[in-house]
Design a protein around this motif. Structure first.
Motif, mmCIF file in Angstrom:
data_model
loop_
_atom_site.group_PDB
_atom_site.id
_atom_site.type_symbol
_atom_site.label_atom_id
_atom_site.label_comp_id
_atom_site.label_asym_id
_atom_site.label_seq_id
_atom_site.Cartn_x
_atom_site.Cartn_y
_atom_site.Cartn_z
ATOM 1 N N CYS A 62 0.816 -1.222 0.000
ATOM 2 C CA CYS A 62 0.000 0.000 0.000
ATOM 3 C C CYS A 62 0.847 1.268 0.000
ATOM 4 N N GLY A 63 2.096 1.178 0.503
ATOM 5 C CA GLY A 63 2.996 2.331 0.489
ATOM 6 C C GLY A 63 2.829 3.295 1.648
ATOM 7 N N LEU A 64 1.948 2.980 2.611
ATOM 8 C CA LEU A 64 1.731 3.899 3.727
ATOM 9 C C LEU A 64 2.991 4.120 4.554
ATOM 10 N N CYS A 65 3.785 3.068 4.726
ATOM 11 C CA CYS A 65 5.018 3.199 5.524
ATOM 12 C C CYS A 65 5.949 4.239 4.907
ATOM 13 N N GLY A 66 6.036 4.249 3.593
ATOM 14 C CA GLY A 66 6.879 5.230 2.924
ATOM 15 C C GLY A 66 6.307 6.622 2.980
ATOM 16 N N GLU A 67 4.976 6.722 2.949
ATOM 17 C CA GLU A 67 4.326 8.033 2.977
ATOM 18 C C GLU A 67 4.564 8.759 4.295
ATOM 19 N N VAL A 68 4.557 8.006 5.400
ATOM 20 C CA VAL A 68 4.671 8.652 6.713
ATOM 21 C C VAL A 68 6.102 8.762 7.195
ATOM 22 N N CYS A 69 7.047 8.211 6.469
ATOM 23 C CA CYS A 69 8.451 8.192 6.914
ATOM 24 C C CYS A 69 9.056 9.607 6.834
ATOM 25 N N PRO A 70 9.413 10.220 7.968
ATOM 26 C CA PRO A 70 9.953 11.601 7.936
ATOM 27 C C PRO A 70 11.216 11.757 7.098
ATOM 28 N N PRO A 71 12.229 10.865 7.226
ATOM 29 C CA PRO A 71 13.438 11.072 6.417
ATOM 30 C C PRO A 71 13.339 10.495 5.002
ATOM 31 N N ARG A 72 12.171 9.907 4.676
ATOM 32 C CA ARG A 72 11.977 9.304 3.345
ATOM 33 C C ARG A 72 13.044 8.244 3.050
ATOM 34 N N CYS A 73 13.340 7.431 4.047
ATOM 35 C CA CYS A 73 14.358 6.395 3.856
ATOM 36 C C CYS A 73 13.759 5.105 3.310
ATOM 37 N N ILE A 74 12.436 4.962 3.349
ATOM 38 C CA ILE A 74 11.798 3.724 2.885
ATOM 39 C C ILE A 74 11.583 3.785 1.374
ATOM 40 N N GLN A 75 12.139 2.798 0.698
ATOM 41 C CA GLN A 75 11.968 2.671 -0.747
ATOM 42 C C GLN A 75 11.187 1.380 -1.033
ATOM 43 N N PHE A 76 10.870 1.174 -2.299
ATOM 44 C CA PHE A 76 10.064 -0.003 -2.646
ATOM 45 C C PHE A 76 10.680 -0.724 -3.837
ATOM 46 N N TYR A 77 10.721 -2.037 -3.732
ATOM 47 C CA TYR A 77 11.208 -2.838 -4.849
ATOM 48 C C TYR A 77 10.303 -2.619 -6.053
ATOM 49 N N GLN A 78 10.899 -2.472 -7.201
ATOM 50 C CA GLN A 78 10.124 -2.227 -8.402
ATOM 51 C C GLN A 78 10.197 -3.423 -9.353
ATOM 52 N N ARG A 79 11.301 -3.522 -10.079
ATOM 53 C CA ARG A 79 11.400 -4.532 -11.120
ATOM 54 C C ARG A 79 12.176 -5.769 -10.688
ATOM 55 N N GLU A 80 12.477 -5.826 -9.380
ATOM 56 C CA GLU A 80 13.243 -6.974 -8.928
ATOM 57 C C GLU A 80 12.419 -8.255 -8.993
ATOM 58 N N GLY A 81 11.115 -8.105 -9.070
ATOM 59 C CA GLY A 81 10.265 -9.236 -9.356
ATOM 60 C C GLY A 81 9.858 -10.112 -8.196
ATOM 61 N N GLY A 82 9.037 -11.100 -8.507
ATOM 62 C CA GLY A 82 8.589 -12.062 -7.521
ATOM 63 C C GLY A 82 7.813 -11.418 -6.386
ATOM 64 N N ASP A 83 7.900 -12.036 -5.212
ATOM 65 C CA ASP A 83 7.141 -11.571 -4.061
ATOM 66 C C ASP A 83 7.641 -10.250 -3.499
ATOM 67 N N ARG A 84 8.825 -9.803 -3.901
ATOM 68 C CA ARG A 84 9.351 -8.546 -3.360
ATOM 69 C C ARG A 84 8.718 -7.302 -3.992
ATOM 70 N N ALA A 85 8.125 -7.429 -5.140
ATOM 71 C CA ALA A 85 7.596 -6.258 -5.846
ATOM 72 C C ALA A 85 6.658 -5.460 -4.954
ATOM 73 N N ASN A 86 6.889 -4.149 -4.891
ATOM 74 C CA ASN A 86 6.099 -3.187 -4.109
ATOM 75 C C ASN A 86 6.281 -3.313 -2.602
ATOM 76 N N THR A 87 7.199 -4.159 -2.152
ATOM 77 C CA THR A 87 7.437 -4.240 -0.710
ATOM 78 C C THR A 87 8.550 -3.259 -0.331
ATOM 79 N N PRO A 88 8.543 -2.784 0.933
ATOM 80 C CA PRO A 88 9.485 -1.727 1.334
ATOM 81 C C PRO A 88 10.849 -2.257 1.768
ATOM 82 N N TYR A 89 11.855 -1.404 1.598
ATOM 83 C CA TYR A 89 13.194 -1.696 2.100
ATOM 84 C C TYR A 89 13.902 -0.382 2.398
ATOM 85 N N ILE A 90 14.989 -0.474 3.143
ATOM 86 C CA ILE A 90 15.815 0.686 3.478
ATOM 87 C C ILE A 90 17.242 0.390 3.060
#
Length: 203
Positions: A62-90
């Motif tokens: 859903c991306g909510l974790c990235g939206e509320v992150c003050p330093p904007r350190c949360i990114q999201f997997y894009q084309r890495e594929g599989g189950d990781r797509a759209n999941t957050p990482y730092i």
């Protein structure tokens, strides 16, 4: 009085809306191609489920974790594929976590669970003493110790009049020490606790 049939119709309608709203997230992951990439510097946000497969299953992207992150350190997997797509990482080499807890509070699923700051476990900092400036007598630094949000309970100096950093087991792996390290090779990184706080080199 609402009749039983009406109640059932509304429940079925609500279930259909819920299923339809989550369908795009699932379809996106299925259509992403698998790709080989090095994720060794990527961390899950604080409070994440330890099992990565379980995390990928629980996260709806859903991306909510990235939206509320003050330093904007949360990114999201894009084309890495599989189950990781759209999941957050730092990636602490770019921007680290400040342990504000806002991502844990915002997560609508059990992917991120709110835990006290001292109990966060994103890994532990590991220092390569063969490259760290103070450890190789190339001057003083102390940037990693100064920035740590947990202070001396997580990282300190070997001796009071030296600046050789020592990571302690209370480190929660937020990665701020990695972000501020001035050495080009980044002799400090976040690793699994089983790998220890001091880098080992094979001879």
């Amino acid at each position: 009085m609402i009749q039983r049939r009406t109640v059932l119709q509304r429940l079925i309608y609500a279930a259909g809306i819920t299923a339809a709203s989550t369908l795009p997230y699932g379809l996106v992951r299925l259509t992403m191609p698998e790709a080989r990439a090095d994720f060794s510097t990527h961390l899950r946000p604080p409070g994440a489920l330890k099992d990565d497969l379980a995390f990928n299953s629980a996260c709806i992207g859903c991306g909510l974790c990235g939206e509320v992150c003050p330093p904007r350190c949360i990114q999201f997997y894009q084309r890495e594929g599989g189950d990781r797509a759209n999941t957050p990482y730092i990636d602490p080499e770019q921007k680290a976590c400040i342990l504000c807890s806002k991502c844990m509070q915002a997560c609508p699923t059990e992917a991120l669970t709110e835990v006290p700051r001292n109990d966060v476990d994103m890994g532990v900092a590991q220092i390569d003493r063969s490259a760290c400036y103070p450890w190789v007598d190339r001057g003083i630094c102390g940037a990693c110790v100064s920035i740590c949000p947990l202070g001396e309970r997580a990282i300190g100096f070997k001796f009071w009049n030296q600046y050789q950093p020592i990571v302690k087991q209370e480190c929660v792996g937020c990665g701020l020490c990695v972000e501020v390290c001035p050495h080009p090779s980044l002799p400090i990184r976040i690793v699994k606790r089983s790998e220890g706080t001091v880098a080992r080199h094979s001879v």
